[in-house]
Design an enzyme around this catalytic site. Structure first.
Site, mmCIF file in Angstrom:
data_model
loop_
_atom_site.group_PDB
_atom_site.id
_atom_site.type_symbol
_atom_site.label_atom_id
_atom_site.label_comp_id
_atom_site.label_asym_id
_atom_site.label_seq_id
_atom_site.Cartn_x
_atom_site.Cartn_y
_atom_site.Cartn_z
ATOM 1 N N HIS A 17 0.809 -1.218 0.000
ATOM 2 C CA HIS A 17 0.000 0.000 0.000
ATOM 3 C C HIS A 17 0.845 1.272 0.000
ATOM 4 O O HIS A 17 0.390 2.321 0.472
ATOM 5 C CB HIS A 17 -0.960 -0.002 1.195
ATOM 6 C CG HIS A 17 -2.069 -0.998 1.051
ATOM 7 N ND1 HIS A 17 -3.302 -0.684 0.534
ATOM 8 C CD2 HIS A 17 -2.111 -2.315 1.328
ATOM 9 C CE1 HIS A 17 -4.059 -1.764 0.516
ATOM 10 N NE2 HIS A 17 -3.360 -2.765 0.997
ATOM 11 N N HIS A 104 0.390 -15.839 7.775
ATOM 12 C CA HIS A 104 0.910 -14.751 6.957
ATOM 13 C C HIS A 104 2.294 -14.354 7.480
ATOM 14 O O HIS A 104 2.809 -14.972 8.417
ATOM 15 C CB HIS A 104 -0.050 -13.549 6.976
ATOM 16 C CG HIS A 104 -0.075 -12.771 5.699
ATOM 17 N ND1 HIS A 104 1.040 -12.143 5.197
ATOM 18 C CD2 HIS A 104 -1.070 -12.525 4.804
ATOM 19 C CE1 HIS A 104 0.740 -11.544 4.063
ATOM 20 N NE2 HIS A 104 -0.543 -11.763 3.799
ATOM 21 N N ASP A 352 -7.872 -12.457 -2.502
ATOM 22 C CA ASP A 352 -8.158 -13.530 -3.448
ATOM 23 C C ASP A 352 -8.551 -14.798 -2.704
ATOM 24 O O ASP A 352 -7.827 -15.232 -1.788
ATOM 25 C CB ASP A 352 -6.915 -13.833 -4.295
ATOM 26 C CG ASP A 352 -6.591 -12.732 -5.284
ATOM 27 O OD1 ASP A 352 -7.302 -12.627 -6.276
ATOM 28 O OD2 ASP A 352 -5.619 -11.991 -5.042
#
Length: 414
Positions: A17, A104, A352
């Site tokens: 980002h 993650h 996704d």
């Protein structure tokens, strides 16, 4: 680190980002005709929001070439490419200020650097792969023009839904000599003929209509359950010159494995027959040599996947890459905060449900970068050897007829 390659060197930059992502590519030969459109075609295949099977994040991923190209021709100097992050929503990640997302890289990046990006996956996000794809598009164009090399990847499985590729037989120690071929003739034909146009006809990028429909249903089921699912991507590289690869530590399959396993969410790699080849006796698995019409040696089968001893043998190179189910899901998951306090995390944001169909151009890009680097390395060796007098003192079996033996040059007919 963020640089890959020896002579063809790719450095990527940017977080999920931040203002922009991109790459600097060094080692591109001068004189290659190159336009932003040559790069954009692969970036557009990678970008989000292409169908209801992907994240709805709306990024156009338009490339801006900053240097290294004038009047549509490469200068031989570093090529810098920039892609803006336009559809940013960093506030969607406020929960991760407290919770590291299960499976993650939030926790491991913090453990390594002592600081991490405040939103998204930072450098572990798939946004980082934009630079790889842009660099791969340049490598791919050179390889196509100079050698006729074709690189095509496609989705071969989603969850337990698999494109028919091998004969599954239950065998025992007594009857394993009757094992079937590692790959079916139909799948081998697909490897030798499939095109990107055929692959892109399907939203799943699986060029097998019945399997593609089942894959779509499986991905939609994961999406509706606020869950995710993984899969595999198969890639084939055709018209590869013999002699590529740098044994012993930089064998061609080792470099391909390095490249593929550096892609976010990858968990496995196999080349040629892979693990299936461990179940077949050597008498059936060995690739015996035959004479080609042009006088070169070839193999009747290609269970080696085009690589033997870490060096390309002139046959098609094919391999498969495994991608895990995306870690960020919207289901509430029991986990712990950074301070160890137990709690629940239901991630927000746009993600996704399955990444494999978007990973196809990324796999192609990394394959292009590896082969491009191998070509430059081999040609540098051959250029140096060509300055020496011809070898006349060795037995004929120890040297090829041409002085430029082993050089990465186009196969006859390319």
């Amino acid at each position: 680190m963020s640089t890959f390659g020896t002579l063809f060197r790719v450095t990527t930059y940017g977080e999920s980002h931040c203002a922009s992502v991109g790459a600097i590519v060094d080692g591109v030969p001068p004189g290659l005709k190159l336009s932003p459109a040559d790069i954009q075609v692969q970036l557009s295949r990678r970008r989000p929001g292409q169908s209801n099977l992907t994240t709805p994040r709306d990024e156009k991923d338009l490339v801006n070439v900053q240097s290294g190209v004038e009047y549509g021709v490469t200068l031989g100097t570093p090529i810098a490419m920039l892609v803006k992050n336009e559809d940013q929503r960093p506030k969607d990640y406020s929960e991760t200020d407290l919770y590291p997302r299960p499976s993650h890289a939030d926790y491991t990046y913090l453990a390594k650097y002592g600081v991490k990006a405040s939103s998204g996956g930072g450098r572990s996000s798939a946004r980082e792969t934009i630079g790889r794809v842009a660099a791969g598009a340049i490598a791919e164009k050179y390889l196509k023009e100079a050698y006729g090399i074709e690189i095509v990847a496609f989705v071969s499985s989603v969850g337990k839904v698999k494109i028919p590729s091998s004969v599954s037989t239950q065998t025992t120690d007594e009857d394993d000599d009757n094992s079937e071929d590692v790959l079916t003739p139909e799948f081998r034909k697909l490897l030798s003929t499939v095109t990107r146009e055929e692959v892109d006809k399907y939203p799943t990028r699986c060029p097998h209509s019945e399997t593609s429909e089942r894959m779509t249903k499986r991905i939609i089921r994961a999406k509706e359950a606020m869950d995710s699912i993984g899969g595999t991507v198969t890639c084939v590289i055709r018209n590869v010159p013999a002699g590529l690869g740098e044994p012993v530590f930089d064998k061609l399959e080792a470099k391909l494995a390095h490249a593929m396993l550096s892609i976010p969410a990858t968990k496995g790699f196999e080349v040629g027959s892979g693990f299936r080849g461990t179940e077949v006796p050597g008498s059936k698995h060995n690739d015996y040599f035959v004479a080609r019409a042009d006088g070169r040696l070839g193999t009747a089968t290609n269970w080696s996947g085009g690589i033997q001893g870490g060096i390309s043998n002139g046959e098609d190179i094919y391999f498969r890459v495994g991608f895990k189910s995306p870690a960020t899901i919207s289901q509430a998951q029991a986990t712990a905060q950074y301070d160890g306090t137990a709690g629940q995390l239901a991630a927000r944001g746009r993600h996704d449900p399955c990444v494999v169909h978007r990973a196809v151009p990324i796999v192609e890009a990394m394959a292009s970068i590896v082969i491009m680097d191998a070509v430059l390395l081999q040609n540098s060796r051959c250029s140096s050897a060509a300055l020496l007098a011809p070898v006349t003192t060795l037995p004929p079996s120890m040297v090829l007829p041409q002085r430029a033996n082993g050089c990465a040059r186009p196969s006859e007919g390319n």
